[in-house]
Design a protein around this motif. Structure first.
Motif, PDB file in Angstrom:
ATOM      1  N   GLY A 522       0.811  -1.212   0.000  1.00 33.92           N
ATOM      2  CA  GLY A 522       0.000   0.000   0.000  1.00 33.92           C
ATOM      3  C   GLY A 522       0.842   1.257   0.000  1.00 33.92           C
ATOM      4  N   ALA A 523       1.896   1.281   0.810  1.00 34.23           N
ATOM      5  CA  ALA A 523       2.765   2.457   0.863  1.00 34.23           C
ATOM      6  C   ALA A 523       3.477   2.667  -0.471  1.00 34.23           C
ATOM      7  CB  ALA A 523       3.782   2.298   1.995  1.00 34.23           C
ATOM      8  N   LEU A 524       3.921   1.580  -1.085  1.00 32.95           N
ATOM      9  CA  LEU A 524       4.605   1.683  -2.374  1.00 32.95           C
ATOM     10  C   LEU A 524       3.637   2.145  -3.459  1.00 32.95           C
ATOM     11  CD1 LEU A 524       7.354   1.259  -3.668  1.00 32.95           C
ATOM     12  CD2 LEU A 524       6.798  -1.157  -3.957  1.00 32.95           C
ATOM     13  N   ALA A 525       2.405   1.642  -3.416  1.00 30.49           N
ATOM     14  CA  ALA A 525       1.394   2.071  -4.387  1.00 30.49           C
ATOM     15  C   ALA A 525       1.133   3.568  -4.262  1.00 30.49           C
ATOM     16  CB  ALA A 525       0.104   1.279  -4.183  1.00 30.49           C
ATOM     17  N   ASN A 526       1.020   4.060  -3.043  1.00 29.00           N
ATOM     18  CA  ASN A 526       0.801   5.492  -2.836  1.00 29.00           C
ATOM     19  C   ASN A 526       1.954   6.306  -3.407  1.00 29.00           C
ATOM     20  OD1 ASN A 526      -1.610   4.992  -1.534  1.00 29.00           O
ATOM     21  ND2 ASN A 526      -0.719   5.070   0.524  1.00 29.00           N
ATOM     22  N   ALA A 527       3.180   5.838  -3.175  1.00 26.50           N
ATOM     23  CA  ALA A 527       4.355   6.565  -3.661  1.00 26.50           C
ATOM     24  C   ALA A 527       4.396   6.618  -5.182  1.00 26.50           C
ATOM     25  CB  ALA A 527       5.627   5.905  -3.118  1.00 26.50           C
ATOM     26  N   LEU A 528       3.822   5.608  -5.833  1.00 28.83           N
ATOM     27  CA  LEU A 528       3.811   5.562  -7.293  1.00 28.83           C
ATOM     28  C   LEU A 528       2.572   6.234  -7.883  1.00 28.83           C
ATOM     29  CD1 LEU A 528       5.079   1.891  -7.805  1.00 28.83           C
ATOM     30  CD2 LEU A 528       6.365   3.997  -8.206  1.00 28.83           C
ATOM     31  N   GLY A 529       1.729   6.787  -7.035  1.00 25.42           N
ATOM     32  CA  GLY A 529       0.555   7.506  -7.513  1.00 25.42           C
ATOM     33  C   GLY A 529      -0.690   6.663  -7.658  1.00 25.42           C
ATOM     34  N   HIS A 530      -0.668   5.438  -7.153  1.00 27.95           N
ATOM     35  CA  HIS A 530      -1.840   4.562  -7.217  1.00 27.95           C
ATOM     36  C   HIS A 530      -2.519   4.575  -5.845  1.00 27.95           C
ATOM     37  CE1 HIS A 530      -0.332   3.136 -11.069  1.00 27.95           C
ATOM     38  NE2 HIS A 530       0.831   2.865 -10.499  1.00 27.95           N
ATOM     39  N   THR A 531      -3.255   5.621  -5.576  1.00 26.47           N
ATOM     40  CA  THR A 531      -3.778   5.840  -4.225  1.00 26.47           C
ATOM     41  C   THR A 531      -5.185   5.298  -4.016  1.00 26.47           C
ATOM     42  OG1 THR A 531      -4.558   8.027  -4.913  1.00 26.47           O
ATOM     43  CG2 THR A 531      -2.353   7.895  -3.933  1.00 26.47           C
ATOM     44  N   GLU A 532      -5.908   5.004  -5.083  1.00 28.12           N
ATOM     45  CA  GLU A 532      -7.297   4.570  -4.941  1.00 28.12           C
ATOM     46  C   GLU A 532      -7.365   3.151  -4.391  1.00 28.12           C
ATOM     47  OE1 GLU A 532     -11.393   5.230  -7.504  1.00 28.12           O
ATOM     48  OE2 GLU A 532      -9.503   4.932  -8.549  1.00 28.12           O
ATOM     49  N   ARG A 533      -8.379   2.879  -3.580  1.00 36.06           N
ATOM     50  CA  ARG A 533      -8.558   1.567  -2.983  1.00 36.06           C
ATOM     51  C   ARG A 533      -9.966   1.051  -3.279  1.00 36.06           C
ATOM     52  NH1 ARG A 533      -4.034   2.280  -3.124  1.00 36.06           N
ATOM     53  NH2 ARG A 533      -2.437   2.182  -1.493  1.00 36.06           N
ATOM     54  N   VAL A 534     -10.194  -0.201  -2.931  1.00 30.93           N
ATOM     55  CA  VAL A 534     -11.477  -0.835  -3.231  1.00 30.93           C
ATOM     56  C   VAL A 534     -12.628  -0.062  -2.603  1.00 30.93           C
ATOM     57  CG1 VAL A 534     -12.877  -2.899  -2.832  1.00 30.93           C
ATOM     58  CG2 VAL A 534     -10.479  -3.135  -3.519  1.00 30.93           C
ATOM     59  N   ASP A 535     -12.476   0.345  -1.365  1.00 27.09           N
ATOM     60  CA  ASP A 535     -13.581   0.978  -0.646  1.00 27.09           C
ATOM     61  C   ASP A 535     -13.987   2.326  -1.227  1.00 27.09           C
ATOM     62  OD1 ASP A 535     -13.722  -1.149   1.044  1.00 27.09           O
ATOM     63  OD2 ASP A 535     -12.521  -0.241   2.639  1.00 27.09           O
ATOM     64  N   ASP A 536     -13.059   2.994  -1.938  1.00 30.49           N
ATOM     65  CA  ASP A 536     -13.423   4.301  -2.480  1.00 30.49           C
ATOM     66  C   ASP A 536     -13.428   4.321  -4.002  1.00 30.49           C
ATOM     67  OD1 ASP A 536     -10.192   5.617  -1.401  1.00 30.49           O
ATOM     68  OD2 ASP A 536     -10.691   4.268  -3.051  1.00 30.49           O
TER      69      ASP A 536
END
Length: 545
Positions: A522-536
């Motif tokens: 999750g932290a790596l995804a955020n750093a790469l700009g992939h911030t969206e998650r299933v719940d949102d």
């Protein structure tokens, strides 16, 4: 990709063989296949034990050549034809034996006494395989290859199974890894439970959910992964510049490669798997017979670079293998063949090991890196659907590793995504900014022209509109197979699309009910700009009942 001389040498290494010659014989379905003529040493075996000798020969050659390179038929002759100067005349053998009726290569069992497998899935597999091998019946423990099957027939068998289940992706390696109907039934049960359920007429129960990966899982994964590249010794000179696409699998690298292959100043072949090995002996040994088809990218590259045929390209690679060229020299030969064009190497496996990434800096002059990332849920969903674990786990652990992954498919996909991106980010921290670019898959499919223009600017090239039509000219872009009818290396479903589809960016949003990424992913995804998650995710619709 082994030449007849290597098959000859394998036969001549056997104590009872005095002379041998492999040759290409015509085949009514496959076009041609490998056969071999052998001369037995005097007194090696009495003539009455000829079939025993042939069986022993096949058994001894199989570990030397692998199933895919085994001669389909072996003929005992008094002498192998040669010219007065001693040169083999293989074409005379092809003429001599082409008219013989085709007997099955494994007649040891009395076929009339055989019975179909008792297990329903094994019986179903046996029926499909028997149709390919032209057998009246096939037993549960009969080996596909010992029953006369060739590598091309193995591909035909896998394709036939997949044609019955077009939503699944079955690889030819499955026939090598589980070559009897009983073993194949177990393989399908483990890797393709949907196929097994549908053969049995059952409904597959949905996955009850997997626990989130923890630090112990990540440490276990890292401990099982093997490095195929030994200590790198820098050459006396650097190769010309090259471009490397660094990404996990199922992240859009085939699409990006096909786009770049449309640019007149670029040469972007399928996966080469070169950088991760010191020389071609190590390159060949790492993948083994079951996964040798993954190495077809190199001869396909030489086809594209020189305009030669598949046979001629394979001969080029076989010659380089005989000379055991270093991979740096293989790269140089390919770069010389493409002239002024800039080589683009797209091989997701490179990111598994930091030492492989750093070897690019020691091999090429000012290489450029394209860091391609896709939302982890998008990559995981695609990896799971393509059943890539059966290809990637042996690739990660090497020829001496356990072929069975201890991780579920979804977990393995997340571990690979995290591992490769973490290595890539750390490596690129030491690379000058002007020699790297980060491209998100979602941006690539939503606005391909903007992404292509950014890439061209980084490479110092003018934008080429042909980049926006990646499905055009499959031969020129090398998105076809090595031979007519064979699969391309890379995304096996690439040609099922009609154009770049922006909807592909969001398909994961309806695949999962809850978030499951580990904190590290999750932290790596955020750093790469992939911030969206299933719940949102915007596409999810929930109802209060």
């Amino acid at each position: 990709m082994i030449g007849p001389a290597e098959i000859d040498a394998a036969a001549l290494s056997l104590a009872w063989i005095a002379d041998a010659a492999a040759f290409a014989a015509p085949h009514p379905i496959l076009g041609e296949e490998i056969e071999m003529a052998v001369v037995l040493k005097a007194g090696a075996q009495p003539q009455t034990a000829l079939e025993t000798t042939l069986t022993a020969t096949r058994d001894a050659l199989r570990p030397l050549l692998g199933y895919g390179r085994m001669p389909a038929r072996i003929h005992v002759v008094q002498a192998v034809p040669r010219t007065p100067g001693g040169k083999l005349q293989r074409h005379l053998l092809a003429e001599q034996f082409s008219a013989l009726p085709r007997a099955h290569a494994a007649p040891a069992a009395d076929r009339a006494a055989l019975a179909w497998p008792e297990r329903p899935v094994a019986r179903w597999v046996a029926g499909v395989w028997a149709s390919v091998l032209d057998l009246a019946v096939m037993g549960a423990d009969e080996d596909f290859f010992q029953s006369g099957g060739s590598s091309l027939q193995a591909a035909q068998a896998a394709a036939l199974v997949q044609s019955r289940f077009p939503d699944q992706m079955l690889y030819v390696s499955s026939v090598y890894e589980a070559p009897t109907p009983d073993q194949q039934a177990d393989f399908l049960s483990e890797h393709y439970p949907e196929i097994t359920a549908r053969i049995l007429g059952e409904t597959l129960r949905p996955d009850g959910g997997l626990t989130t990966l923890g630090e112990a899982d990540q440490m276990r994964f890292a401990g099982l992964v093997r490095n195929p590249l030994g200590p790198h010794i820098a050459g006396k000179r650097l190769n010309p510049p090259a471009v490397f696409i660094l990404s996990p699998p199922r992240s859009g690298s085939t699409l990006l490669r096909a786009m770049m292959a449309g640019h007149g100043a670029l040469f972007a072949p399928p996966e080469l798997y070169l950088l991760s090995h010191a020389d071609l002996t190590a390159w060949r040994a790492w993948y083994g017979r079951a996964h040798a088809s993954q190495l077809e990218g190199l001869p396909r590259a030489f086809m594209g670079a020189t305009g030669c045929s598949a046979d001629e390209a394979q001969a080029i690679v076989s010659e380089m293998e005989r000379d055991n060229l270093s991979t740096a020299d293989v790269y140089l030969r390919l770069q010389t063949a493409i002239g002024e064009r800039l080589l683009v190497d797209k091989t997701p496996f490179y990111g598994v090991h930091p030492s492989v990434l750093t070897s690019a800096e020691a091999t090429f002059e000012r290489p450029i890196y394209i860091h391609l990332s896709r939302h982890p849920y998008g990559m995981i969903r695609s990896f799971d659907q393509a059943r890539l674990g059966q290809l990637w786990w042996p690739r990660l652990t090497g020829p001496d590793g356990d072929p069975a992954s201890p991780f579920a498919s979804r977990q393995l996909a997340e571990l690979i995504w995290t591992h490769i991106h973490a290595n890539t980010v750390a490596f690129l921290e030491g690379v000058p900014a002007e020699r790297q670019i980060h491209v998100r898959y979602e941006d690539l499919v939503r606005d391909p022209e903007a992404a292509a223009r950014r890439l061209c600017a980084t490479l110092g090239l003018a934008f080429d509109p042909a980049m926006l039509d990646p499905l055009a000219d499959p031969s020129g872009r090398m998105t076809d197979g090595l031979r007519a009818g064979s699969r391309m290396i890379g995304d096996p479903k690439f040609h099922s699309h009609s154009a770049i589809d922006p909807r592909a960016a969001d398909q994961w949003k309806t695949a999962y009910d809850q978030d499951f990424l580990s904190s590290r992913a999750g932290a790596l995804a955020n750093a790469l700009g992939h911030t969206e998650r299933v719940d949102d995710a915007d596409e999810r619709v929930e109802f209060d009942v």
